[in-house]
Design a protein around this motif. Structure first.
Motif, short mmCIF file in Angstrom:
data_model
loop_
_atom_site.label_atom_id
_atom_site.label_comp_id
_atom_site.label_asym_id
_atom_site.label_seq_id
_atom_site.Cartn_x
_atom_site.Cartn_y
_atom_site.Cartn_z
N UNK A 69 52.04 15.64 -12.63
CA UNK A 69 51.76 14.23 -12.42
C UNK A 69 50.95 14.03 -11.15
N UNK A 70 50.21 12.93 -11.09
CA UNK A 70 49.26 12.70 -10.01
C UNK A 70 49.96 12.30 -8.71
N UNK A 71 49.62 13.00 -7.65
CA UNK A 71 50.16 12.68 -6.32
C UNK A 71 49.10 11.93 -5.53
N UNK A 72 49.44 10.69 -5.14
CA UNK A 72 48.56 9.92 -4.27
C UNK A 72 49.37 9.38 -3.11
N UNK A 73 48.68 8.98 -2.04
CA UNK A 73 49.34 8.42 -0.87
C UNK A 73 48.50 7.28 -0.31
N UNK A 115 44.01 18.93 -6.84
CA UNK A 115 42.66 19.40 -7.14
C UNK A 115 42.69 20.89 -7.47
N UNK A 116 43.37 21.66 -6.65
CA UNK A 116 43.42 23.12 -6.86
C UNK A 116 44.17 23.50 -8.12
N UNK A 117 45.15 22.67 -8.52
CA UNK A 117 45.99 22.99 -9.68
C UNK A 117 45.54 22.30 -10.96
N UNK A 118 44.36 21.70 -10.93
CA UNK A 118 43.75 21.08 -12.11
C UNK A 118 44.53 19.87 -12.63
N UNK A 119 45.33 19.24 -11.75
CA UNK A 119 45.87 17.92 -12.08
C UNK A 119 44.74 16.90 -11.96
N UNK A 120 43.83 17.16 -11.02
CA UNK A 120 42.58 16.42 -10.95
C UNK A 120 41.55 17.25 -11.72
N UNK A 121 41.10 16.74 -12.84
CA UNK A 121 40.28 17.52 -13.76
C UNK A 121 38.79 17.33 -13.49
N UNK A 122 38.04 18.43 -13.70
CA UNK A 122 36.61 18.44 -13.40
C UNK A 122 35.81 18.59 -14.69
N UNK A 127 53.85 8.25 -14.27
CA UNK A 127 53.16 7.75 -15.46
C UNK A 127 51.74 8.29 -15.64
N UNK A 128 51.17 8.92 -14.62
CA UNK A 128 49.79 9.40 -14.70
C UNK A 128 49.80 10.93 -14.67
N UNK A 129 49.67 11.58 -15.82
CA UNK A 129 49.76 13.04 -15.84
C UNK A 129 48.59 13.73 -15.14
N UNK A 130 47.43 13.08 -15.11
CA UNK A 130 46.26 13.69 -14.46
C UNK A 130 45.24 12.60 -14.20
N UNK A 131 44.31 12.91 -13.32
CA UNK A 131 43.14 12.06 -13.12
C UNK A 131 41.89 12.89 -13.36
N UNK A 132 40.77 12.23 -13.53
CA UNK A 132 39.51 12.89 -13.89
C UNK A 132 38.43 12.52 -12.88
N UNK A 158 34.81 16.37 -3.53
CA UNK A 158 36.18 16.85 -3.76
C UNK A 158 36.30 18.34 -3.42
N UNK A 159 35.35 19.14 -3.87
CA UNK A 159 35.40 20.58 -3.61
C UNK A 159 35.34 20.87 -2.12
N UNK A 160 34.48 20.16 -1.40
CA UNK A 160 34.36 20.41 0.03
C UNK A 160 35.60 19.98 0.78
N UNK A 161 36.23 18.89 0.35
CA UNK A 161 37.48 18.46 0.99
C UNK A 161 38.56 19.53 0.85
N UNK A 162 38.63 20.13 -0.34
CA UNK A 162 39.62 21.19 -0.55
C UNK A 162 39.33 22.40 0.33
N UNK A 163 38.06 22.75 0.47
CA UNK A 163 37.70 23.90 1.30
C UNK A 163 37.91 23.62 2.78
N UNK A 164 37.69 22.38 3.21
CA UNK A 164 37.96 22.03 4.60
C UNK A 164 39.44 22.19 4.91
N UNK A 165 40.28 21.79 3.96
CA UNK A 165 41.72 21.92 4.20
C UNK A 165 42.12 23.38 4.38
N UNK A 166 41.42 24.29 3.70
CA UNK A 166 41.73 25.71 3.86
C UNK A 166 41.59 26.15 5.31
N UNK A 167 40.66 25.52 6.04
CA UNK A 167 40.45 25.91 7.43
C UNK A 167 41.25 25.05 8.41
#
Length: 406
Positions: A1-5, A114-121, A203-208, A216-225
């Motif tokens: 399910x979709x996690x938002x804050x 994003x990494x677990x494909x709950x946010x779909x590309x 109620x929201x299994x995924x977002x697209x 989105x990809x760059x935000x995920x990579x920034x978090x890695x660092x």
């Protein structure tokens, strides 16, 4: 399910919001941004396109550009143009274009999702474009570009958002120079905020991703660092699918690959029915119909059975055109790299195709029926990616109105 804050946005003072608001960094050139920001020290282009404040000819990917972006963002905060919310909030963002409105929830979404494909590309990303955003986020310590997400409607979420708009006044409400209305509400009541978070989680299994794959990809990579709590979330605006419209994304080609006009039309008849319809633009009315402009004449093309498959990629009109015309007849194997083809967003209208061909710059143009939001969802769910330049979303969110500090 979709996690938002909710998040504490960095946002403009009310009286300068319309001056701060800027089109997304990747939809205009440096020269266009410089012209739009001329005489406006509040413009967010000074952050998102900071090369406009450096000498002409500066490499837009140079360290000086990212350093200037950080310097300019700091200045906008220090002079009071931008202020930071004193508590985490959700924001409602309404856009009206040509009388049609769409309303999204501005929040931060989970990098883990994003990494677990709950946010779909549905699109491949390019490393050089990712690196540009990584450098920008790292230098400014802010996500200034919004990722546009979609989800299947949930009536209870729609109801809460509708009710908030009805009973609260917006913090921003202005018409931009292109005629698009931008209205934003701050949703800051703790109980409502908690209810929204719970509903997305249940109620929201995924977002697209509709638009913003590189952001989105760059935000995920920034978090890695960075590995900070704030960087584990990235800036998104989430729209219910029923409110979204995808515009056509059309093609223009420089030549007929050695064919005469007569040879080309004859070859097309193997895969399409063809009818000349005169000088007026022919806009496709349904899937598998195409408009073609050649030698001052519009043609109506309909793909014959057998020219496409029923799988999520094969059924797309961009695939049909690519396989049966661009590749087969015009020798364009990779539309991402071939210099003989260009792409024209539907926002520019079919007149833009006529202009490109009549000028002699291009020889033939193709008008396509837009991809549907359900086709986008089907492709994302299947794990496939769309052909390049398949979707064009309008209206677009403005940068600078809501920024996520990381």
């Amino acid at each position: 399910m979709a996690k938002i804050q909710p998040f504490a946005a960095l946002r403009p003072k009310v009286d300068v919001a319309s001056k701060v608001a800027a089109r997304p960094y990747d939809v205009l050139s440096s020269d266009e941004a410089k012209a739009e920001a001329s005489g406006n020290p509040h413009s967010f282009y000074h952050v998102s396109k900071s090369e406009i404040d450096l000498p002409a000819g500066t490499d837009i990917h140079s360290p000086e550009v990212y350093a200037k972006a950080a310097e300019n963002l700091k200045a906008l905060r220090e002079n009071g143009t931008l202020i930071q919310e004193n508590q985490p909030c959700y924001y409602i963002y309404k856009l009206i274009m040509h009388g049609r409105s769409q309303v999204g929830l501005v929040c931060v979404s989970s990098v883990d999702d994003y990494n677990n494909d709950i946010i779909k590309k549905h699109e491949f990303t390019r490393p050089e474009k990712e690196q540009d955003r990584i450098n920008h986020i790292t230098a400014t310590r802010a996500q200034t570009g919004n990722v546009f997400l979609a989800y299947n409607d949930v009536p209870s979420i729609n109801s809460i958002i509708d009710s908030w708009q009805e009973h609260h006044s917006p913090v921003y409400d202005f018409v931009a120079e292109d005629g698009i209305t931008h209205t934003i509400w701050v949703m800051n009541e703790p109980g409502t905020v908690q209810e929204i978070t719970k509903l997305f989680a249940s109620e929201v299994p995924c977002t697209y991703i509709a638009d913003g794959h590189h952001r989105a990809a760059s935000a995920a990579l920034v978090h890695n660092s960075l590995q900070s709590e704030a960087s584990a979330w990235f800036l998104t605006t989430i729209f219910p699918a029923s409110q979204l419209a995808i515009l056509d994304y059309n093609r223009v080609v420089k030549d007929l690959n050695g064919h005469s006009k007569e040879e080309f039309l004859s070859a097309l008849e193997y895969d399409f029915t063809i009818e000349a319809v005169g000088h007026s633009p022919k806009k496709p009315a349904m899937l598998h119909e195409f408009g073609m402009y050649l030698d001052k004449t519009w043609y109506h093309l309909v793909a014959r059975e057998g020219t496409y498959t029923t799988d999520p990629i094969g059924v797309l009109d961009v695939t049909i055109l690519q396989n049966n015309v661009l590749d087969k007849l015009l020798g364009i194997k990779d539309p991402r790299t071939d210099k003989r083809i260009d792409f024209v967003g539907g926002i520019r209208g079919l007149e833009a195709l006529i202009k490109r061909v009549d000028s002699g710059e291009m020889q033939v143009a193709f008008a396509l029926y837009p991809v549907t939001i359900q086709q986008l969802f089907d492709i994302s769910d299947s794990g496939n990616v769309m052909p390049p330049k398949s979707t064009w979303f309008e209206p677009k969110l403005r940068d600078g109105l809501l920024t996520h500090v990381v």
